[in-house]
Design an enzyme around this catalytic site. Structure first.
Site, PDB file in Angstrom:
ATOM      1  N   PRO A  46      34.954 -86.823 -60.864  1.00  0.00           N
ATOM      2  CA  PRO A  46      35.954 -86.001 -61.568  1.00  0.00           C
ATOM      3  C   PRO A  46      35.344 -85.290 -62.771  1.00  0.00           C
ATOM      4  CG  PRO A  46      36.216 -88.291 -62.202  1.00  0.00           C
ATOM      5  CD  PRO A  46      35.111 -88.262 -61.173  1.00  0.00           C
ATOM      6  N   LYS A  47      34.485 -84.306 -62.503  1.00  0.00           N
ATOM      7  CA  LYS A  47      33.690 -83.666 -63.556  1.00  0.00           C
ATOM      8  C   LYS A  47      34.321 -82.366 -64.025  1.00  0.00           C
ATOM      9  CE  LYS A  47      29.339 -85.617 -61.904  1.00  0.00           C
ATOM     10  NZ  LYS A  47      28.023 -85.696 -62.494  1.00  0.00           N
TER      11      LYS A  47
END
Length: 250
Positions: free
Chosen positions: A119-120
């Protein structure tokens, strides 16, 4: 000029986008002198319950706030990352759930999201030594969202303890939408760190501040008590993942 691209050519060469000039190369992804600064803190159990997805279970009301400096990585280059990892259990096995990550380099953002499902988001994390203090900070645009400090290399940490924690499985929720916006891939992905060479490990007194932000909501898991701090360097390979649970399966 080469021959025209056929359907078979697309199937054979498709890896990432753009098709003919992908945002990141194939692995393996080896990291040299990867530097970690991790503060473990106690948070609100109710806040964790709204964030950790089934079938994962919250082990304790703890969060590991991590800053990671990666000066030399194959394919991804030189960058810094920060985020929150939550200790969890999956089918009785303890591991870590990566809740949110913020970093400053396009290739690992694209690769992390597309391959593993990390989840960047794009932001400006930083690790540096200021006199006798190790400092970690996260800015989203001009706004400070996280600030961490630790006494620099006060006490050595047993290497076996660190290596054991690095051997634990890690979990991510990978979400890839369909063209109509509905989820096409929604999976709990499991991955490990491989071929770890631990070079040094330290601890010291530490403090952590998390500040509200609409789009960088690290403060959603508030700091109630700092439990411990860890600073270490290692070489390692980021292993590719496997599907632990498919939310789309009937």
């Amino acid at each position: 000029m080469g021959p025209p691209m056929k359907i078979e050519d697309v199937r054979r060469t498709a890896y990432s986008m753009p098709l003919t000039n992908p945002a990141f190369p194939p692995g393996p992804y080896r990291f040299f002198d990867r530097e970690y600064f991790i503060i473990t803190y106690r948070t609100d159990p109710e806040a964790l319950a709204t964030i950790v997805p089934e079938p994962l279970e919250v082990a304790e009301p703890l969060v590991k706030y991590e800053f990671i400096r990666m000066p030399d990585s194959t394919g991804f280059g030189d960058y810094t990352e920060t985020g929150q990892v939550i200790p969890v259990r999956f089918k009785g096995e303890e591991g870590g759930y990566t809740h949110a990550m913020y970093l400053d380099d396009e290739a690992p953002i694209a690769g992390g999201r597309e391959l593993w499902g990390f989840p960047k988001k794009l932001a400006r994390p930083k690790i540096e030594v200021e006199s006798d203090v190790l400092v970690g900070s996260l800015h989203y645009g001009s706004v400070l969202c996280a600030s961490a400090t630790m006494g620099y290399k006060h006490h050595k940490v047993d290497h076996d303890t660190v290596l054991k924690s690095m051997a634990s499985p890690n979990f991510i929720l990978k979400i890839i939408p369909h063209v109509d916006g509905s989820p096409r891939i929604c999976e709990l992905v499991r991955f490990h760190l491989d071929d770890v060479v631990l070079k040094e490990a330290w601890t010291g007194p530490a403090a952590l501040g998390l500040f509200p932000h609409a789009l960088c909501d690290v403060a959603r898991l508030p700091v109630r008590e700092v439990i411990s701090a860890l600073h270490f360097k290692a070489d390692l390979t980021l292993g590719l993942g496997s599907v632990a649970f498919d939310y789309m399966a009937k």
